[in-house]
Design a protein around this motif. Structure first.
Motif, PDB file in Angstrom:
ATOM      1  N   ALA A  93       0.839  -1.198   0.000  1.00  0.00           N
ATOM      2  CA  ALA A  93       0.000   0.000   0.000  1.00  0.00           C
ATOM      3  C   ALA A  93       0.874   1.247   0.000  1.00  0.00           C
ATOM      4  O   ALA A  93       1.977   1.263   0.553  1.00  0.00           O
ATOM      5  N   VAL A  94       0.363   2.297  -0.660  1.00  0.00           N
ATOM      6  CA  VAL A  94       1.027   3.611  -0.683  1.00  0.00           C
ATOM      7  C   VAL A  94       0.014   4.637  -0.203  1.00  0.00           C
ATOM      8  O   VAL A  94      -1.098   4.743  -0.743  1.00  0.00           O
ATOM      9  N   ALA A  95       0.406   5.388   0.813  1.00  0.00           N
ATOM     10  CA  ALA A  95      -0.489   6.403   1.358  1.00  0.00           C
ATOM     11  C   ALA A  95      -0.436   7.654   0.491  1.00  0.00           C
ATOM     12  O   ALA A  95       0.618   7.994  -0.083  1.00  0.00           O
ATOM     13  N   PRO A  96      -1.572   8.359   0.355  1.00  0.00           N
ATOM     14  CA  PRO A  96      -1.558   9.629  -0.369  1.00  0.00           C
ATOM     15  C   PRO A  96      -0.633  10.632   0.342  1.00  0.00           C
ATOM     16  O   PRO A  96      -0.514  10.604   1.572  1.00  0.00           O
ATOM     17  N   ASP A  97      -0.002  11.445  -0.443  1.00  0.00           N
ATOM     18  CA  ASP A  97       0.878  12.433   0.195  1.00  0.00           C
ATOM     19  C   ASP A  97       0.016  13.374   1.032  1.00  0.00           C
ATOM     20  O   ASP A  97      -1.067  13.786   0.622  1.00  0.00           O
ATOM     21  N   SER A  98       0.529  13.708   2.187  1.00  0.00           N
ATOM     22  CA  SER A  98      -0.263  14.482   3.150  1.00  0.00           C
ATOM     23  C   SER A  98       0.660  15.259   4.068  1.00  0.00           C
ATOM     24  O   SER A  98       1.885  15.268   3.895  1.00  0.00           O
ATOM     25  N   GLY A  99       0.064  15.862   5.076  1.00  0.00           N
ATOM     26  CA  GLY A  99       0.822  16.560   6.086  1.00  0.00           C
ATOM     27  C   GLY A  99       1.234  15.587   7.198  1.00  0.00           C
ATOM     28  O   GLY A  99       1.157  14.364   7.060  1.00  0.00           O
ATOM     29  N   CYS A 100       1.682  16.141   8.320  1.00  0.00           N
ATOM     30  CA  CYS A 100       2.224  15.324   9.411  1.00  0.00           C
ATOM     31  C   CYS A 100       1.316  15.311  10.648  1.00  0.00           C
ATOM     32  O   CYS A 100       1.753  14.870  11.722  1.00  0.00           O
ATOM     33  N   ALA A 101       0.096  15.755  10.503  1.00  0.00           N
ATOM     34  CA  ALA A 101      -0.765  15.908  11.686  1.00  0.00           C
ATOM     35  C   ALA A 101      -0.983  14.593  12.410  1.00  0.00           C
ATOM     36  O   ALA A 101      -0.878  14.539  13.639  1.00  0.00           O
ATOM     37  N   ASP A 102      -1.265  13.500  11.713  1.00  0.00           N
ATOM     38  CA  ASP A 102      -1.592  12.232  12.350  1.00  0.00           C
ATOM     39  C   ASP A 102      -0.540  11.156  12.096  1.00  0.00           C
ATOM     40  O   ASP A 102      -0.813   9.966  12.316  1.00  0.00           O
ATOM     41  N   ALA A 103       0.646  11.540  11.644  1.00  0.00           N
ATOM     42  CA  ALA A 103       1.663  10.556  11.286  1.00  0.00           C
ATOM     43  C   ALA A 103       2.601  10.216  12.439  1.00  0.00           C
ATOM     44  O   ALA A 103       3.272   9.182  12.389  1.00  0.00           O
ATOM     45  N   PHE A 104       2.637  11.027  13.512  1.00  0.00           N
ATOM     46  CA  PHE A 104       3.594  10.815  14.598  1.00  0.00           C
ATOM     47  C   PHE A 104       2.886  10.965  15.945  1.00  0.00           C
ATOM     48  O   PHE A 104       1.840  11.625  16.064  1.00  0.00           O
ATOM     49  N   ASP A 105       3.528  10.393  16.928  1.00  0.00           N
ATOM     50  CA  ASP A 105       3.070  10.650  18.287  1.00  0.00           C
ATOM     51  C   ASP A 105       3.220  12.132  18.590  1.00  0.00           C
ATOM     52  O   ASP A 105       4.076  12.816  18.007  1.00  0.00           O
ATOM     53  N   PRO A 106       2.384  12.668  19.478  1.00  0.00           N
ATOM     54  CA  PRO A 106       2.407  14.107  19.731  1.00  0.00           C
ATOM     55  C   PRO A 106       3.799  14.651  20.088  1.00  0.00           C
ATOM     56  O   PRO A 106       4.193  15.722  19.598  1.00  0.00           O
ATOM     57  N   LEU A 107       4.567  13.937  20.937  1.00  0.00           N
ATOM     58  CA  LEU A 107       5.891  14.440  21.317  1.00  0.00           C
ATOM     59  C   LEU A 107       6.870  14.417  20.140  1.00  0.00           C
ATOM     60  O   LEU A 107       7.716  15.307  20.006  1.00  0.00           O
ATOM     61  N   LEU A 108       6.736  13.409  19.287  1.00  0.00           N
ATOM     62  CA  LEU A 108       7.617  13.368  18.123  1.00  0.00           C
ATOM     63  C   LEU A 108       7.267  14.481  17.156  1.00  0.00           C
ATOM     64  O   LEU A 108       8.157  15.126  16.583  1.00  0.00           O
ATOM     65  N   ARG A 109       5.998  14.730  16.974  1.00  0.00           N
ATOM     66  CA  ARG A 109       5.597  15.827  16.084  1.00  0.00           C
ATOM     67  C   ARG A 109       6.120  17.159  16.620  1.00  0.00           C
ATOM     68  O   ARG A 109       6.576  18.023  15.854  1.00  0.00           O
ATOM     69  N   LYS A 110       6.102  17.326  17.924  1.00  0.00           N
ATOM     70  CA  LYS A 110       6.630  18.545  18.527  1.00  0.00           C
ATOM     71  C   LYS A 110       8.147  18.661  18.317  1.00  0.00           C
ATOM     72  O   LYS A 110       8.664  19.760  18.062  1.00  0.00           O
ATOM     73  N   ALA A 111       8.838  17.532  18.423  1.00  0.00           N
ATOM     74  CA  ALA A 111      10.290  17.572  18.225  1.00  0.00           C
ATOM     75  C   ALA A 111      10.670  17.915  16.788  1.00  0.00           C
ATOM     76  O   ALA A 111      11.735  18.506  16.523  1.00  0.00           O
ATOM     77  N   LEU A 112       9.792  17.565  15.842  1.00  0.00           N
ATOM     78  CA  LEU A 112      10.076  17.833  14.437  1.00  0.00           C
ATOM     79  C   LEU A 112       9.600  19.207  13.986  1.00  0.00           C
ATOM     80  O   LEU A 112       9.870  19.607  12.844  1.00  0.00           O
TER      81      LEU A 112
END
Length: 375
Positions: free
Chosen positions: A205-224
């Motif tokens: 499977a290939v996911a549609p290109d998107s943003g990062c809102a739901d791709a990481f745990d909240p702390l990881l998204r904050k670190a990035l």
């Protein structure tokens, strides 16, 4: 008889008779009425031609009697007379000091260097040939270097410019490179499995290109957050036995090289890539073997913040049967020798690292091809 030469009567009267003979009789060619004929003068007396002694005193002063000839044997005055030439046949006195000899003077070879070719001048200063050659080589070398630098500057081929160009190009590949090139349908991993075993992963499977809102745990998204999220591309693979699944992702950031370097340093310094509360999330495509692959099934993961391109590469692996993993491990820990956890024994750390490394390698190859200029 007139004109006849008188023969002297005796030897004693020879000188007196000669003196009394008229000039006309002694010089018949000078007689009146007879044409003068050239007569060679009589030779000088031996004493006059080869004098045996220097002149002596007694020479009368010039005046009325200046033309009078002294009788033979009269010494001539020597005052004021200097003998300047050696007399022929004269034998010098052995006790007389020898005349000083004139020294022999020799001359060195003339300096003809000034006659050679004019030495080259540099900025109006005469320099030696070797120095001139060295200066010419220096000027030529500087000219070549300057030309190369100018050419690189105009074409963007300098080292820093090339790196910046590749970095910029990598940030735009997400919308210009086919998905099959970024995520090949099949990825081979020789020696990528536990104990050096081979692996082959198949894309499911290939996911549609998107943003990062739901791709990481909240702390990881904050670190990035410092590098931003330009685009996120994801695909999920399974192994040949379909006993495990792995989601691999490419996060294209908005950051420049210094920002990516700073983020990489922070991840390593704080160990953010090993914390279980900072894990990437899987892509569980419906209707595939990975449909039950959720957050609770995450067993091992790896995160690589690149400094040569604005990309964060990650992979997370787990079980496709929906079982829950209570002790997830970062990939390097699950691959450590002697590890006995479920992710380690299932080789899920090898699955995550092996697939992420090969997707990242394909991306580097794509960037290199995009930055190369046709010859």
């Amino acid at each position: 008889m007139p004109g006849d030469r008188q023969r002297p009567a005796s030897g004693g009267e020879t000188d007196g008779a000669a003196r009394r003979t008229p000039a006309s009789q002694r010089f018949p060619n000078l007689r009146i009425g007879r044409t003068a004929e050239p007569v060679d003068p009589p030779p000088p007396a031996p004493s006059a031609r080869f004098p045996d002694a220097p002149p002596t005193a007694g020479v009368p002063a010039r005046g009325a009697d200046a033309d009078a000839v002294p009788p033979p044997g009269t010494p001539l005055p020597t005052d004021g007379i200097v003998e300047t030439t050696a007399r022929v046949g004269h034998r010098h006195d052995e006790n007389r000091p020898a005349a000083p000899t004139r020294p022999i003077v020799t001359f060195a070879e003339p300096d003809t260097r000034a006659l050679d070719t004019e030495r080259p001048r540099l900025l109006g200063i005469r320099v030696r040939p070797r120095a001139a050659a060295a200066a010419a080589c220096l000027v030529l070398g500087l000219g070549l270097i300057g030309g190369a630098v100018a050419g690189s500057w105009l074409t963007g081929d300098d080292a820093d410019g090339g790196a910046r160009g590749g970095f910029t190009i990598a940030g735009s590949l997400w919308h210009s490179v086919p998905v099959d090139q970024l995520f090949p349908p099949t990825v081979a991993g020789p020696g990528a499995g536990p104990g050096g075993s081979d692996r082959v992963w198949t894309r499911i499977a290939v996911a549609p290109d998107s943003g990062c809102a739901d791709a990481f745990d909240p702390l990881l998204r904050k670190a990035l957050t410092p590098v931003g999220c330009l685009r996120l591309l994801r695909a999920t693979y399974t192994d040949a036995t379909r006993s495990d699944v792995t989601t691999v992702g490419l996060l294209f950031t908005r950051a420049d090289a210094p920002a990516m370097t700073a983020l990489n340093s922070r991840f390593k310094r704080e160990g953010l890539d090993r914390r279980t509360d900072l894990m990437p999330r899987p892509y569980a495509a419906k209707g595939t073997v990975a449909e039950g692959f959720g957050d609770a099934q995450r067993a091992s993961w790896t995160i690589s913040v690149r400094t040569d391109m604005p990309v964060v590469v990650y992979a997370v692996s787990g079980f496709p049967d929906g079982r829950t993993v209570t002790e997830p491990q970062p990939a390097d820990a699950a691959m450590a020798t002697g590890a006995t956890t479920a992710p380690a024994q299932a080789g899920l750390g090898n699955e995550a690292v092996g697939l992420a490394d090969r997707i990242e390698g394909d991306l580097r190859t794509t960037i290199t091809a995009a930055t190369e200029k046709p010859s």
